[in-house]
Design an enzyme around this catalytic site. Structure first.
Site, PDB file in Angstrom:
ATOM      1  N   LYS A   1      54.359  22.097  38.200  1.00  0.00           N
ATOM      2  CA  LYS A   1      54.880  22.332  39.545  1.00  0.00           C
ATOM      3  C   LYS A   1      55.830  23.542  39.539  1.00  0.00           C
ATOM      4  O   LYS A   1      56.229  24.021  38.465  1.00  0.00           O
ATOM      5  CB  LYS A   1      55.569  21.062  40.040  1.00  0.00           C
ATOM      6  CG  LYS A   1      54.593  19.882  40.240  1.00  0.00           C
ATOM      7  CD  LYS A   1      55.331  18.596  40.605  1.00  0.00           C
ATOM      8  CE  LYS A   1      54.364  17.455  40.895  1.00  0.00           C
ATOM      9  NZ  LYS A   1      55.081  16.198  41.239  1.00  0.00           N
TER      10      LYS A   1
ATOM     11  N   TYR B   1      47.650  16.418  48.319  1.00  0.00           N
ATOM     12  CA  TYR B   1      48.450  15.195  48.439  1.00  0.00           C
ATOM     13  C   TYR B   1      48.077  14.379  49.681  1.00  0.00           C
ATOM     14  O   TYR B   1      48.904  13.588  50.157  1.00  0.00           O
ATOM     15  CB  TYR B   1      49.938  15.545  48.457  1.00  0.00           C
ATOM     16  CG  TYR B   1      50.516  15.818  47.080  1.00  0.00           C
ATOM     17  CD1 TYR B   1      50.437  14.866  46.060  1.00  0.00           C
ATOM     18  CD2 TYR B   1      51.153  17.028  46.799  1.00  0.00           C
ATOM     19  CE1 TYR B   1      50.971  15.110  44.797  1.00  0.00           C
ATOM     20  CE2 TYR B   1      51.698  17.269  45.538  1.00  0.00           C
ATOM     21  CZ  TYR B   1      51.601  16.307  44.542  1.00  0.00           C
ATOM     22  OH  TYR B   1      52.139  16.539  43.297  1.00  0.00           O
TER      23      TYR B   1
ATOM     24  N   PHE C   1      58.482  11.134  52.344  1.00  0.00           N
ATOM     25  CA  PHE C   1      58.800  12.316  51.538  1.00  0.00           C
ATOM     26  C   PHE C   1      57.699  13.384  51.566  1.00  0.00           C
ATOM     27  O   PHE C   1      57.803  14.411  50.895  1.00  0.00           O
ATOM     28  CB  PHE C   1      59.109  11.914  50.088  1.00  0.00           C
ATOM     29  CG  PHE C   1      57.978  11.159  49.398  1.00  0.00           C
ATOM     30  CD1 PHE C   1      56.911  11.826  48.820  1.00  0.00           C
ATOM     31  CD2 PHE C   1      57.991   9.769  49.348  1.00  0.00           C
ATOM     32  CE1 PHE C   1      55.880  11.141  48.197  1.00  0.00           C
ATOM     33  CE2 PHE C   1      56.961   9.067  48.718  1.00  0.00           C
ATOM     34  CZ  PHE C   1      55.894   9.759  48.141  1.00  0.00           C
TER      35      PHE C   1
ATOM     36  N   ARG D   1      48.794  10.842  31.585  1.00  0.00           N
ATOM     37  CA  ARG D   1      49.859  10.214  32.374  1.00  0.00           C
ATOM     38  C   ARG D   1      50.985   9.700  31.465  1.00  0.00           C
ATOM     39  O   ARG D   1      52.151   9.731  31.839  1.00  0.00           O
ATOM     40  CB  ARG D   1      49.294   9.055  33.207  1.00  0.00           C
ATOM     41  CG  ARG D   1      48.276   9.471  34.263  1.00  0.00           C
ATOM     42  CD  ARG D   1      48.892   9.916  35.548  1.00  0.00           C
ATOM     43  NE  ARG D   1      49.603   8.889  36.244  1.00  0.00           N
ATOM     44  CZ  ARG D   1      50.116   9.032  37.472  1.00  0.00           C
ATOM     45  NH1 ARG D   1      49.965  10.189  38.120  1.00  0.00           N
ATOM     46  NH2 ARG D   1      50.779   8.058  38.050  1.00  0.00           N
TER      47      ARG D   1
ATOM     48  N   ARG E   1      58.502  14.308  31.734  1.00  0.00           N
ATOM     49  CA  ARG E   1      59.510  14.050  32.769  1.00  0.00           C
ATOM     50  C   ARG E   1      60.775  13.443  32.169  1.00  0.00           C
ATOM     51  O   ARG E   1      61.885  13.727  32.618  1.00  0.00           O
ATOM     52  CB  ARG E   1      58.926  13.151  33.859  1.00  0.00           C
ATOM     53  CG  ARG E   1      57.902  13.870  34.747  1.00  0.00           C
ATOM     54  CD  ARG E   1      57.164  12.877  35.618  1.00  0.00           C
ATOM     55  NE  ARG E   1      56.250  13.487  36.579  1.00  0.00           N
ATOM     56  CZ  ARG E   1      55.305  12.825  37.221  1.00  0.00           C
ATOM     57  NH1 ARG E   1      55.142  11.516  37.005  1.00  0.00           N
ATOM     58  NH2 ARG E   1      54.515  13.435  38.088  1.00  0.00           N
TER      59      ARG E   1
ATOM     60  N   ASN F   1      60.029  16.735  39.611  1.00  0.00           N
ATOM     61  CA  ASN F   1      59.591  16.095  38.367  1.00  0.00           C
ATOM     62  C   ASN F   1      58.579  16.908  37.571  1.00  0.00           C
ATOM     63  O   ASN F   1      57.836  16.379  36.758  1.00  0.00           O
ATOM     64  CB  ASN F   1      59.121  14.661  38.625  1.00  0.00           C
ATOM     65  CG  ASN F   1      57.924  14.591  39.541  1.00  0.00           C
ATOM     66  OD1 ASN F   1      57.435  15.619  40.014  1.00  0.00           O
ATOM     67  ND2 ASN F   1      57.437  13.389  39.785  1.00  0.00           N
TER      68      ASN F   1
ATOM     69  N   HIS G   1      52.325  17.424  37.546  1.00  0.00           N
ATOM     70  CA  HIS G   1      51.382  16.488  38.164  1.00  0.00           C
ATOM     71  C   HIS G   1      50.251  16.192  37.185  1.00  0.00           C
ATOM     72  O   HIS G   1      49.816  17.088  36.463  1.00  0.00           O
ATOM     73  CB  HIS G   1      50.772  17.119  39.435  1.00  0.00           C
ATOM     74  CG  HIS G   1      49.547  16.387  39.908  1.00  0.00           C
ATOM     75  ND1 HIS G   1      49.613  15.285  40.729  1.00  0.00           N
ATOM     76  CD2 HIS G   1      48.223  16.573  39.640  1.00  0.00           C
ATOM     77  CE1 HIS G   1      48.384  14.840  40.956  1.00  0.00           C
ATOM     78  NE2 HIS G   1      47.524  15.604  40.308  1.00  0.00           N
TER      79      HIS G   1
ATOM     80  N   GLU H   1      40.226  16.349  42.191  1.00  0.00           N
ATOM     81  CA  GLU H   1      41.252  17.392  42.055  1.00  0.00           C
ATOM     82  C   GLU H   1      40.711  18.615  41.324  1.00  0.00           C
ATOM     83  O   GLU H   1      41.013  19.750  41.703  1.00  0.00           O
ATOM     84  CB  GLU H   1      42.492  16.815  41.362  1.00  0.00           C
ATOM     85  CG  GLU H   1      43.230  15.822  42.254  1.00  0.00           C
ATOM     86  CD  GLU H   1      44.334  15.022  41.575  1.00  0.00           C
ATOM     87  OE1 GLU H   1      44.924  14.159  42.253  1.00  0.00           O
ATOM     88  OE2 GLU H   1      44.606  15.249  40.376  1.00  0.00           O
TER      89      GLU H   1
END
Ligand code: GDP
Ligand code: MG
Length: 148
Positions: free
Chosen positions: A9, A49, A57, A85, A102, A112, A115, A126
């Protein structure tokens, strides 16, 4: 073999964490199959998203993702979605174990750093969204040293 979509990010790029993050996936033994630095438009971030569009948010999340360049990647390997993950850590860095990306590099959920796709199905979607041009296929000569 299984593939996942990983995105560093804008905060991860600005903070100079690109090399560190790539190293963690490389050193694990996953294969890098796609990589590009890009700044995405609002509509593209909203599409990525889309599942979260009803969340309070969401607007802030979209602002965050379009605030600077991101690094979009495809990584390949056995169980790479679930293991990716785990390498990334829990969504909220306050709950991410030390040793995860993270857990080591982030403090707040809205900053964070990274992704990762949450399922094989979302990885497929994706990768198609972020790499419509397709990805380069190549095979690592290390394969028999990583896989039995
Ligand atoms: P992920 O799959 O672990 O990235 O988590 P989600 O898919 O649930 O959420 C996507 C992203 O939205 C997260 O990585 C966070 O950056 C952000 N996010 C999720 N929940 C919250 C929240 O409660 N507050 C804020 N500010 N951001 C959130
Ligand atoms: Mg998610």
């Amino acid at each position: 073999m299984e593939q996942t979509f990983i995105m560093i990010k804008p905060d991860g790029v600005q903070r100079g964490l690109v090399g560190e993050i790539i190293s963690r996936f490389e050193e694990k033994g996953f294969y890098l199959k796609g990589l590009k630095l890009m700044t995405v438009e609002r509509s593209f971030a909203e599409k990525h998203y889309a599942d979260l569009s009803s969340k309070p948010f969401f607007a802030g999340l979209v602002e965050y993702i379009i605030s600077g360049p991101v690094v979009a990647m495809v990584w390949e390997g056995k169980n790479v979605v679930v293991t990716g993950r785990k390498i990334i850590g829990a969504t909220n860095p306050a709950d991410s174990a030390p040793g995860t990306i993270r857990g080591d590099f982030a403090i707040e959920i809205g900053r964070n750093v990274i992704h990762g796709s949450d399922s094989i199905e979302s990885a497929r979607k994706e990768i198609a969204l972020w790499f419509p041009e397709g990805i380069t296929d190549w095979q690592s000569n290390l394969h028999p040293w990583i896989y039995e």
